[in-house]
Design an enzyme around this catalytic site. Structure first.
Site, PDB file in Angstrom:
ATOM      1  N   GLY A 219     -88.881-106.009 -39.133  1.00 15.74           N
ATOM      2  CA  GLY A 219     -88.500-104.704 -39.686  1.00 15.74           C
ATOM      3  C   GLY A 219     -88.010-104.826 -41.103  1.00 15.74           C
ATOM      4  O   GLY A 219     -88.179-105.870 -41.744  1.00 15.74           O
ATOM      5  N   ASN A 220     -87.431-103.778 -41.591  1.00 13.19           N
ATOM      6  CA  ASN A 220     -86.837-103.839 -42.935  1.00 13.19           C
ATOM      7  C   ASN A 220     -85.555-103.011 -42.948  1.00 13.19           C
ATOM      8  O   ASN A 220     -85.204-102.375 -41.961  1.00 13.19           O
ATOM      9  CB  ASN A 220     -87.845-103.370 -43.994  1.00 13.19           C
ATOM     10  CG  ASN A 220     -88.267-101.942 -43.782  1.00 13.19           C
ATOM     11  OD1 ASN A 220     -87.455-101.024 -43.890  1.00 13.19           O
ATOM     12  ND2 ASN A 220     -89.534-101.737 -43.436  1.00 13.19           N
ATOM     13  N   ARG A 221     -84.875-103.013 -44.107  1.00 14.14           N
ATOM     14  CA  ARG A 221     -83.516-102.452 -44.152  1.00 14.14           C
ATOM     15  C   ARG A 221     -83.469-100.962 -44.440  1.00 14.14           C
ATOM     16  O   ARG A 221     -82.392-100.393 -44.612  1.00 14.14           O
ATOM     17  CB  ARG A 221     -82.699-103.209 -45.196  1.00 14.14           C
ATOM     18  CG  ARG A 221     -82.365-104.621 -44.759  1.00 14.14           C
ATOM     19  CD  ARG A 221     -81.642-105.361 -45.857  1.00 14.14           C
ATOM     20  NE  ARG A 221     -80.503-104.608 -46.350  1.00 14.14           N
ATOM     21  CZ  ARG A 221     -79.993-104.743 -47.569  1.00 14.14           C
ATOM     22  NH1 ARG A 221     -80.523-105.578 -48.416  1.00 14.14           N
ATOM     23  NH2 ARG A 221     -78.957-104.023 -47.950  1.00 14.14           N
ATOM     24  N   SER A 222     -84.603-100.296 -44.501  1.00 10.78           N
ATOM     25  CA  SER A 222     -84.565 -98.872 -44.847  1.00 10.78           C
ATOM     26  C   SER A 222     -83.856 -98.058 -43.749  1.00 10.78           C
ATOM     27  O   SER A 222     -84.180 -98.184 -42.567  1.00 10.78           O
ATOM     28  CB  SER A 222     -85.993 -98.353 -45.040  1.00 10.78           C
ATOM     29  OG  SER A 222     -85.943 -96.982 -45.307  1.00 10.78           O
TER      30      SER A 222
END
Ligand SMILES: Cc1cc2nc3c(=O)[nH]c(=O)nc-3n(C[C@H](O)[C@H](O)[C@H](O)COP(=O)(O)O)c2cc1C
Length: 416
Positions: A219-222
């Site tokens: 995933g990512n931090r958005s």
């Protein structure tokens, strides 16, 4: 031509408001002025009266000889309650300079003067131009008051950096030049005037998650805060908003259609379905660039494998595909989180290769903005102009992005 209600508070920069009135009336805007009692110690009401051609009001019990009318309008036979009438008639309420004291009162809903009562009654766009000493501006109390006002949709014009009023002082806090104030007001007015009314806006928000097995993902931090702020701002301007969200933990605002698209593939599908039914696409979601080639069923057990190597494959470039499939009169805005000094150059490249109308870039090497934060600092780049948006709440940055969309669309109309 608009009706601009100008609120002037007690600060050194009040003299610049006179020039604002001169410029605004030269552009044929009708201007009425409300001063706080403190501001009359800096600039007298007679100067404003001469420039506006209308009485300047100060006290909340002052009689208004124009009964709430703006210059050039007929005076009503009925004598209304002044602060309600002025606020109701104004197309825009600019408070410039806005003192720390008045900002604090507005943030907490005080109505102890004609100016603060009018601001509370105003349903038109309210634009605030703080001006004060840098220590006062940077104080956490002022900053939290500003953030509170911005979260309610008040537009706050970031003060300029430079020489301040007291001797040898330099810093943030100067009132921007009157011409810049007027440009900000005119942009806000054109944005408020129906450009978004009924416009179908598709916003993507959040960050996709690409499954490794049934438990784990890449995933990512958005957080989705920027996308939500855009959806909220577009909704407030009368747009029909669809939000495609990927793993957003925050509640989405009422009044919009929400589609959940947790992976890049689902995001692609939802965007491709939504594209033909929108006029504006704002791609604020962070979509994975790579995903595992295969998804393991169940949960990979640590004991089963000596180590784990994941085979990744690139995900399709959704934005480029959508831009390629666009219809005339659609506006497509991409978002780029880039790192370091080359951020702008990299975003410029994306703008061109993906054939976007605009790209909004933030430099993620700067602390306190972007991912997960409530604030952002961006540059909006188009093929013909570029606009830096100073650090502000995501809602406020969203408003500036929508102003840019409005500008792009009206430039597009003009060139047709
Ligand atoms: C010489 C002088 C200059 C001032 N300049 C500023 C200023 O630039 N910005 C500000 O926020 N307050 C400034 N103040 C303080 C405000 O005038 C004071 O807070 C006042 O109560 C503001 O009232 P108002 O918000 O109702 O206009 C100044 C005060 C003095 C005496």
């Amino acid at each position: 031509m608009a009706r601009i209600l100008l609120g002037v508070t007690g600060g050194i920069a009040a003299y610049k408001s006179l020039e604002f009135v001169r410029l605004a009336t030269a552009r044929e805007h009708a201007v009425r002025v409300i001063q706080t009692p403190a501001s009359t110690r800096f600039v007298g009401r007679a100067s404003f009266e001469a420039l506006t051609g209308a009485p300047t009001l100060v006290g909340d019990h002052d009689a208004d000889p124009l009964r709430g009318a703006f210059p050039g309008e007929q005076i009503d036979a009925h004598d209304p309650i002044t602060h309600l009438a002025l606020a109701a008639k104004a197309d825009l309420f600019l408070i410039a300079p806005a003192s720390a004291n008045t900002i604090a009162k507005l943030a907490h809903g005080f109505a102890d003067s004609l100016l603060t009562s009018s601001a509370l009654a105003a349903r038109c766009p309210v634009v605030l131009a703080p001006a004060m000493n840098n220590l006062m501006y940077e104080h956490p109390a002022t900053q939290s008051n500003i953030a509170r006002l911005e979260s309610r949709g008040v537009q706050v014009i970031t003060p300029a950096v430079g020489r301040l009023a007291s001797r040898d002082e330099h810093g943030i806090g100067r009132l921007p030049e009157p011409q810049q104030l007027l440009e900000a007001c005119e942009q806000r007015l054109s944005a408020a005037r129906g450009l978004f009314d009924g416009l179908r806006v598709l916003v993507t928000a959040g960050g996709t998650r690409e499954p490794i097995d049934d438990v784990r993902f890449i995933g990512n931090r958005s957080s989705g805060k920027m996308g939500l702020a855009l959806a909220q701002a577009a909704l407030a301007r009368g747009a029909e908003v669809t939000l495609i969200e990927a793993n957003v933990a925050l509640a989405s605002p009422a009044g919009l259609r929400v589609i959940h698209a947790p992976t890049a593939a689902e995001m692609q599908r939802a965007c491709e379905e939504g594209l033909p039914r929108c006029e504006v696409l704002l791609m604020a979601a962070a979509v994975a660039d790579f995903r595992p080639k295969a998804r393991f069923d169940g949960k990979i057990k640590k004991q089963q494998l000596p180590g784990l190597t994941l085979d990744l494959e690139p995900t399709p470039d959704i934005l480029a595909r959508l831009a390629g499939a666009r219809q005339p009169r659609q506006t497509i805005v991409g978002f780029a989180a880039e790192h370091g000094e080359r951020a702008l150059a990299l975003a410029q490249q994306k703008l061109q290769t993906k054939e976007l109308d605009a790209i909004v870039v933030n430099d993620i090497s700067k602390p306190g903005i972007g991912f997960e934060s409530d604030a952002n600092e961006v540059t909006i780049i188009t093929s013909s102009w570029q606009q830096a948006v100073a650090k502000a709440s995501k809602r406020s940055v969203a408003e500036r992005i929508l102003d840019a969309v409005a500008r792009l669309r009206s430039e597009g109309e003009a060139s047709r």
